[in-house]
Design an enzyme around this catalytic site. Structure first.
Site, PDB file in Angstrom:
ATOM      1  N   LYS A  71      65.116  30.059  98.504  1.00  0.00           N
ATOM      2  CA  LYS A  71      65.632  29.611  97.217  1.00  0.00           C
ATOM      3  C   LYS A  71      65.249  30.578  96.090  1.00  0.00           C
ATOM      4  O   LYS A  71      66.005  30.795  95.191  1.00  0.00           O
ATOM      5  CB  LYS A  71      65.114  28.211  96.875  1.00  0.00           C
ATOM      6  CG  LYS A  71      65.325  27.171  97.966  1.00  0.00           C
ATOM      7  CD  LYS A  71      66.703  26.524  97.917  1.00  0.00           C
ATOM      8  CE  LYS A  71      67.038  25.736  99.170  1.00  0.00           C
ATOM      9  NZ  LYS A  71      66.202  24.576  99.406  1.00  0.00           N
ATOM     10  N   ASP A 114      56.047  20.314  97.214  1.00  0.00           N
ATOM     11  CA  ASP A 114      57.181  21.070  97.729  1.00  0.00           C
ATOM     12  C   ASP A 114      57.771  21.797  96.520  1.00  0.00           C
ATOM     13  O   ASP A 114      58.343  21.172  95.633  1.00  0.00           O
ATOM     14  CB  ASP A 114      58.197  20.107  98.356  1.00  0.00           C
ATOM     15  CG  ASP A 114      59.470  20.819  98.831  1.00  0.00           C
ATOM     16  OD1 ASP A 114      59.594  22.036  98.619  1.00  0.00           O
ATOM     17  OD2 ASP A 114      60.331  20.134  99.425  1.00  0.00           O
ATOM     18  N   TRP A 158      65.073  15.484  99.572  1.00  0.00           N
ATOM     19  CA  TRP A 158      63.988  16.256 100.200  1.00  0.00           C
ATOM     20  C   TRP A 158      62.689  15.467 100.195  1.00  0.00           C
ATOM     21  O   TRP A 158      61.946  15.473 101.183  1.00  0.00           O
ATOM     22  CB  TRP A 158      63.809  17.612  99.507  1.00  0.00           C
ATOM     23  CG  TRP A 158      65.030  18.470  99.615  1.00  0.00           C
ATOM     24  CD1 TRP A 158      65.773  18.959  98.587  1.00  0.00           C
ATOM     25  CD2 TRP A 158      65.686  18.923 100.814  1.00  0.00           C
ATOM     26  NE1 TRP A 158      66.837  19.684  99.063  1.00  0.00           N
ATOM     27  CE2 TRP A 158      66.809  19.687 100.420  1.00  0.00           C
ATOM     28  CE3 TRP A 158      65.429  18.763 102.180  1.00  0.00           C
ATOM     29  CZ2 TRP A 158      67.676  20.291 101.349  1.00  0.00           C
ATOM     30  CZ3 TRP A 158      66.290  19.356 103.100  1.00  0.00           C
ATOM     31  CH2 TRP A 158      67.391  20.108 102.679  1.00  0.00           C
TER      32      TRP A 158
HETATM   33  C1  LIG Z   1      66.043  23.514 100.519  1.00  0.00           C
HETATM   34  C2  LIG Z   1      64.917  22.604 100.348  1.00  0.00           C
HETATM   35  C3  LIG Z   1      64.181  22.117 101.455  1.00  0.00           C
HETATM   36  C4  LIG Z   1      64.551  22.392 102.898  1.00  0.00           C
HETATM   37  O1  LIG Z   1      64.303  23.679 103.249  1.00  0.00           O
HETATM   38  P1  LIG Z   1      64.516  24.224 104.738  1.00  0.00           P
HETATM   39  O2  LIG Z   1      63.900  25.570 104.634  1.00  0.00           O
HETATM   40  O3  LIG Z   1      65.989  24.239 104.996  1.00  0.00           O
HETATM   41  O4  LIG Z   1      63.810  23.339 105.676  1.00  0.00           O
HETATM   42  C5  LIG Z   1      63.088  21.317 101.177  1.00  0.00           C
HETATM   43  N1  LIG Z   1      62.737  20.997  99.930  1.00  0.00           N
HETATM   44  C6  LIG Z   1      63.431  21.430  98.850  1.00  0.00           C
HETATM   45  C7  LIG Z   1      62.984  21.046  97.478  1.00  0.00           C
HETATM   46  C8  LIG Z   1      64.525  22.251  99.022  1.00  0.00           C
HETATM   47  O5  LIG Z   1      65.217  22.695  97.967  1.00  0.00           O
END
Ligand SMILES: *Cc1c(COP(=O)(O)O)cnc(C)c1O
Length: 365
Positions: free
Chosen positions: A201, A177, A107
């Protein structure tokens, strides 16, 4: 009413993932008749008072749970965390400037790739050589960097920065993030100038991002930003610039209410710690299994592990399946196993899994 699925299944999915049972129940009523309006939540206008109240409550609950100061605005935006990979540099980085990144996994790598479309990037540390199984902690961030971008929890590898104060010493704005560990542990959210997280998540269904932004870092790039991509427009519109993902925001609001009812982030952190301890203590006591991440960097949200004798992998997965445990298989890019223990996962599910691991280890031991 028939028994809900969540009481029969142990859901270790990495995302979209488990949400509190109470949230599913309330959301299902709202689909039929939202707040006694005679209308479904799926058919109300986003500019109605009914929805305005949902958006306002979602934003204010997030502000309260994160103890945000008045410089920090909460937005609920479309596009998933992947959209933020580009929206962040579009709003913060000029072409001749550089943004610093910690490269801690897939990511983070994707965030770096998108930032390159808008300016320069500098990787201040990378765990790539070790397959991202540990977090390199010796690095420097130049004062000239426009911001430092980190990934607080690396969902695929099961690593998590335990001591975020490591990043507070640098003089540049901090961007994170937090997709897979937001609101799972007490941190000083005000230290961050921009936080983003795909809701699926830990705080809601797929289809919406939560973005927390310090207003003071905006308006400093020279490019023209498309209307829908400019955070300032969303702030001004109270996160109702265009049609938001109404249902997804509503379910986030319910989950935030639930979290507050649990006692907030401090209370959920205690439970998350207990779940993680139970899991990792069991893992470490059974030689048949092996954790992937360095111990000091182990994530309390996603635990990645293997069975060294790969011939036994399928047998273990079949056993999990028979016991109603879903989401135990590792990410397609990483292999092995991964279990996610987000806020809504009951400790009973971790207990069931660790009992199963012990039983399996005894048989194979
Ligand atoms: C799942 C995830 C993403 C991507 O998320 P999307 O909503 O599918 O774009 C980005 N960063 C992290 C840390 C993630 O776990």
């Amino acid at each position: 009413m028939s028994e809900t699925k969540s009481s029969l299944v142990h859901n270790f999915n990495a995302g979209p993932s488990i949400l509190p049972k109470e949230v599913f129940e309330e959301a299902s009523h709202a689909i039929l008749n939202f707040n006694n309006s005679g209308l479904s939540i799926l058919e109300i206008g986003h500019r109605t008072l009914l929805f305005q109240q949902v958006m306002d409550e979602a934003r204010s609950l997030a502000t309260e749970l994160m103890h945000l100061d008045s410089d920090h605005e909460v937005l609920f935006l479309h596009g998933g965390a992947s959209t933020q990979f580009m929206q962040v540099p579009m709003n913060l980085l000029n072409e001749n400037e550089s943004a610093a990144f910690t490269d801690t996994g897939v990511w983070a790598t994707k965030a770096i790739k998108e930032a390159k479309l808008f300016g320069h990037t500098e990787i201040v540390c990378s765990g790539k050589e070790n397959n991202y199984t540990f977090l390199p902690k010796k690095f420097n961030v130049p004062d000239s960097a426009k911001y430092l971008h980190i990934t607080t929890n690396n969902t695929i590898y099961g690593t998590q920065w335990q001591d975020l104060s490591l990043f507070y010493q640098f003089k540049v704005p901090l961007v994170a993030d937090m997709s897979s560990d937001i609101l799972s542990r007490e941190i000083d959210f005000n230290k961050f100038d921009l936080i983003y997280a795909g809701a699926q998540k830990n705080i809601g269904p797929a289809g919406v991002n939560i973005v927390v932004v310090n207003k003071n870092i905006l308006g400093k790039v020279s490019r023209s930003i498309p209307t829908i991509m400019d955070y300032r427009n969303h702030i001004e519109a109270g996160s109702l610039l265009n049609t938001p993902p109404v249902f997804a925001v509503y379910v986030c609001m319910l989950t935030l209410r639930w979290l507050k009812g649990q006692g907030g982030v401090a209370a959920i952190e205690k439970i998350n710690n207990a779940k993680a301890k139970l899991f990792y203590d069991t893992l470490d006591s059974l030689p048949v299994f092996k954790g992937k991440a360095a111990k000091e960097d182990r994530s309390r949200m996603n635990a990645a592990f293997i069975i060294e004798n790969t011939e036994l992998e399928k047998e273990f997965l079949d056993l999990c399946k028979n016991e109603g445990m879903v989401g135990v298989k590792g990410h397609r890019s990483a292999g092995g196993f991964r279990v996610s223990m987000y806020n809504a996962l009951p400790v009973e599910s971790v207990k069931a899994l660790t009992d199963l691991m012990k039983e399996f280890a005894n048989k194979k031991g």
